[in-house]
Design an enzyme around this catalytic site. Structure first.
Site, PDB file in Angstrom:
ATOM      1  N   ASP A   1     -61.942  -0.146 -14.131  1.00 32.25           N
ATOM      2  CA  ASP A   1     -62.708  -1.400 -14.178  1.00 32.25           C
ATOM      3  C   ASP A   1     -61.843  -2.475 -14.821  1.00 32.25           C
ATOM      4  OD1 ASP A   1     -65.943  -1.940 -13.759  1.00 32.25           O
ATOM      5  OD2 ASP A   1     -64.960  -3.423 -15.036  1.00 32.25           O
TER       6      ASP A   1
ATOM      7  N   ASN B   1     -57.064  -3.877 -12.121  1.00 27.04           N
ATOM      8  CA  ASN B   1     -57.631  -4.424 -10.885  1.00 27.04           C
ATOM      9  C   ASN B   1     -57.680  -3.282  -9.861  1.00 27.04           C
ATOM     10  OD1 ASN B   1     -58.317  -6.268  -8.812  1.00 27.04           O
ATOM     11  ND2 ASN B   1     -56.150  -6.452  -8.276  1.00 27.04           N
TER      12      ASN B   1
ATOM     13  N   ASP C   1     -67.783   0.905  -5.815  1.00 28.68           N
ATOM     14  CA  ASP C   1     -69.010   0.113  -6.023  1.00 28.68           C
ATOM     15  C   ASP C   1     -68.622  -1.284  -6.508  1.00 28.68           C
ATOM     16  OD1 ASP C   1     -71.646  -0.661  -6.343  1.00 28.68           O
ATOM     17  OD2 ASP C   1     -71.885   0.328  -8.290  1.00 28.68           O
TER      18      ASP C   1
ATOM     19  N   CYS D   1     -73.001  -4.632  -2.147  1.00 32.33           N
ATOM     20  CA  CYS D   1     -74.241  -5.250  -2.648  1.00 32.33           C
ATOM     21  C   CYS D   1     -74.346  -6.695  -2.146  1.00 32.33           C
ATOM     22  CB  CYS D   1     -74.290  -5.187  -4.176  1.00 32.33           C
ATOM     23  SG  CYS D   1     -72.958  -6.073  -4.981  1.00 32.33           S
TER      24      CYS D   1
HETATM   25  N1  SAH Z   1     -70.856   1.255 -10.558  1.00 34.90           N
HETATM   26  C1  SAH Z   1     -71.337   0.487 -11.671  1.00 34.90           C
HETATM   27  C2  SAH Z   1     -71.597  -0.962 -11.336  1.00 34.90           C
HETATM   28  C3  SAH Z   1     -70.397  -1.703 -10.821  1.00 34.90           C
HETATM   29  S1  SAH Z   1     -70.571  -3.430 -10.873  1.00 34.90           S
HETATM   30  C4  SAH Z   1     -72.604   1.133 -12.223  1.00 34.90           C
HETATM   31  O1  SAH Z   1     -73.179   1.989 -11.574  1.00 34.90           O
HETATM   32  O2  SAH Z   1     -73.029   0.754 -13.310  1.00 34.90           O
HETATM   33  C5  SAH Z   1     -68.982  -3.970 -10.473  1.00 34.90           C
HETATM   34  C6  SAH Z   1     -67.931  -3.751 -11.526  1.00 34.90           C
HETATM   35  O3  SAH Z   1     -66.688  -4.143 -10.969  1.00 34.90           O
HETATM   36  C7  SAH Z   1     -68.070  -4.536 -12.819  1.00 34.90           C
HETATM   37  O4  SAH Z   1     -68.053  -3.635 -13.891  1.00 34.90           O
HETATM   38  C8  SAH Z   1     -66.830  -5.452 -12.879  1.00 34.90           C
HETATM   39  O5  SAH Z   1     -66.287  -5.552 -14.198  1.00 34.90           O
HETATM   40  C9  SAH Z   1     -65.868  -4.703 -11.991  1.00 34.90           C
HETATM   41  N2  SAH Z   1     -64.844  -5.484 -11.291  1.00 34.90           N
HETATM   42  C10 SAH Z   1     -65.003  -6.654 -10.633  1.00 34.90           C
HETATM   43  N3  SAH Z   1     -63.855  -6.992 -10.007  1.00 34.90           N
HETATM   44  C11 SAH Z   1     -62.961  -6.021 -10.284  1.00 34.90           C
HETATM   45  C12 SAH Z   1     -61.602  -5.776  -9.910  1.00 34.90           C
HETATM   46  N4  SAH Z   1     -60.935  -6.610  -9.093  1.00 34.90           N
HETATM   47  N5  SAH Z   1     -60.993  -4.672 -10.370  1.00 34.90           N
HETATM   48  C13 SAH Z   1     -61.648  -3.825 -11.198  1.00 34.90           C
HETATM   49  N6  SAH Z   1     -62.933  -3.979 -11.544  1.00 34.90           N
HETATM   50  C14 SAH Z   1     -63.586  -5.057 -11.101  1.00 34.90           C
END
Ligand code: SAH
Length: 398
Positions: free
Chosen positions: A252, A280, A301, A341
């Site tokens: 994350d 990333n 996700d 989503c």
């Molecule tokens: N699967 C999680 C929800 C994910 S929400 C659950 O069940 O609780 C999306 C997540 O992606 C967030 O935590 C955000 O910090 C992360 N995120 C957004 N862009 C990103 C990127 N480019 N690389 C890594 N993480 C990212």
């Protein structure tokens, strides 16, 4: 008492109301009595002055009106708001989601007849987002209704989403009732102990829409090496570890989310099998591929890649890219749990994008399950926009 302002629709534009779709766009409005305050209730009438509905007026939004009721005899007042809140709570009671140590989405906006209001419950704490002018206008009444019906320890506001700007509203957050603890709030979902930071976490503090999908993915986890990409606080990873996964790696971009994930892993007694990468996702997946890492389960996700029709093309490319990378990292027989989503991306389109990704990486893939948002995020039949989360559980044949 002054009479309620009337808004007249253009000829023929009442059709969507007859189908009970709760939004009226600015282009459908023919005329307005005076200048109703933002969020106040107006009477919506047709060209022939026939009553259509009571609606909240939102002068700066493209979605100019959001309907409260199609019943002319209804009064749109605090008692109405209390009835709608009670109706939403009733569904969660039926779903057996009201026990004090659990969590659920208590109110899901249009789908619960309260356009623009989101309320999530984490244990005995409620977090609200008022995301429309109408919801904001009735804020005090709605908060009092929640307080009266559920007697929570605290009600906290996190009205920070970008959509408020479109409604002409500033971001706002803070305590509305009671007190928050200084530590993160603990709750449990599907046998997993979870933590949420109500003041600092994403959205209302966390994500509840995947709660049933954690169980679906975890059912394949025994003995598996799991990669949980876009993990937030690791709901997928930790439930897989609780079901016997050998290891889980979380990726994350939020260091805070990973810190919460680490605390949660400890709380659930799985910390020794859990690793964290603050990176990333696309870059990290490329690195893992180069390093010839392979997994039994990959979860993707991501956040919403498509927030408007203009972003559709680039968002679809983004989905395809990460799905190609995810498929590369799976062993034969491996499972990809992949989600979108973005409301603008239909289930059909999402399936096509993932199919394209499988062709491009030359892998043979089967759909074994389809997933959607948890039942405490219901979809009002007349408002299909409420169905935003789609997921595919795929198996790589070879
Ligand atoms: N699967 C999680 C929800 C994910 S929400 C659950 O069940 O609780 C999306 C997540 O992606 C967030 O935590 C955000 O910090 C992360 N995120 C957004 N862009 C990103 C990127 N480019 N690389 C890594 N993480 C990212």
């Amino acid at each position: 008492m002054t009479s309620m302002p009337e808004v007249t629709l253009k000829a023929g534009r009442e059709k969507s109301i007859r189908r009970r779709h709760p939004w009226i766009f600015s282009g459908a409005v023919a005329g307005v009595d005076g200048a109703p305050p933002s969020g106040s209730t107006v009477r919506l009438v047709s060209q022939s002055r026939e009553f259509l509905a009571y609606a909240a007026w939102s002068p700066s939004s493209q979605i100019r009106l959001r309907i409260w009721s199609y019943d002319e005899k209804e009064s749109i007042d605090a008692a109405f708001m209390t009835r709608r809140v009670a109706r939403a709570i009733e569904l969660r009671r039926q779903l057996r989601l009201l026990d004090k140590s659990g969590a659920c989405r208590l109110i899901f906006s249009e789908s619960d007849g309260l356009p623009g209001l989101i309320v999530d419950r984490y244990g005995e704490y409620l977090v609200c987002q008022f995301l429309s002018a109408g919801g904001d206008y009735w804020r005090d009444a709605l908060v009092s209704a929640l307080d009266e019906l559920l007697s929570p320890r605290a009600i906290y506001e996190r009205s920070e989403a970008d959509v408020r700007k479109k409604e002409g509203l500033e971001s706002r957050s803070g305590l509305l009732r009671g007190d928050l603890p200084s530590e993160p709030v603990e709750f449990s979902i599907g046998g997993m102990r979870r933590l949420v930071n109500i003041e600092q976490g994403h959205k209302t503090g966390g994500y509840l829409d995947q709660s049933i999908n954690y169980q679906r993915v975890a059912s394949y986890a025994s003995g598996a090496r799991v990669l949980d990409a876009y993990s937030y606080s690791g709901g997928f990873a930790i439930s897989a570890l609780l079901k016997g996964a050998l290891s889980a790696t979380l990726i994350d971009s939020s260091a805070d989310a990973l810190a919460t994930a680490e605390q949660q892993a400890t709380l659930n007694g799985v910390a020794d099998r859990c690793g964290y990468t603050n990176a990333n996702v696309p870059e990290e997946l490329r690195r893992l591929r180069k390093a010839q890492e392979r997994f039994d389960i990959v979860v993707l996700d991501p956040p919403k890649f498509v927030s408007s029709a203009q972003q559709l093309k680039s968002g679809c490319r983004g989905y395809k890219d990460i799905n190609m990378l995810g498929l590369h990292l799976l062993k034969p027989g491996g499972i990809l749990a992949t989600f979108s989503c973005s409301g603008h991306v239909s289930s059909d389109l999402f399936q096509k994008i993932v199919a394209g990704a499988a062709v491009d990486v030359n892998r043979n893939v089967q759909i074994i399950e389809r997933m959607t948002q948890a039942p405490d995020h219901p979809v009002e039949l007349q408002f299909p926009e409420g169905e935003y989360l789609k997921g595919l559980l795929l198996r790589v044949v070879e």
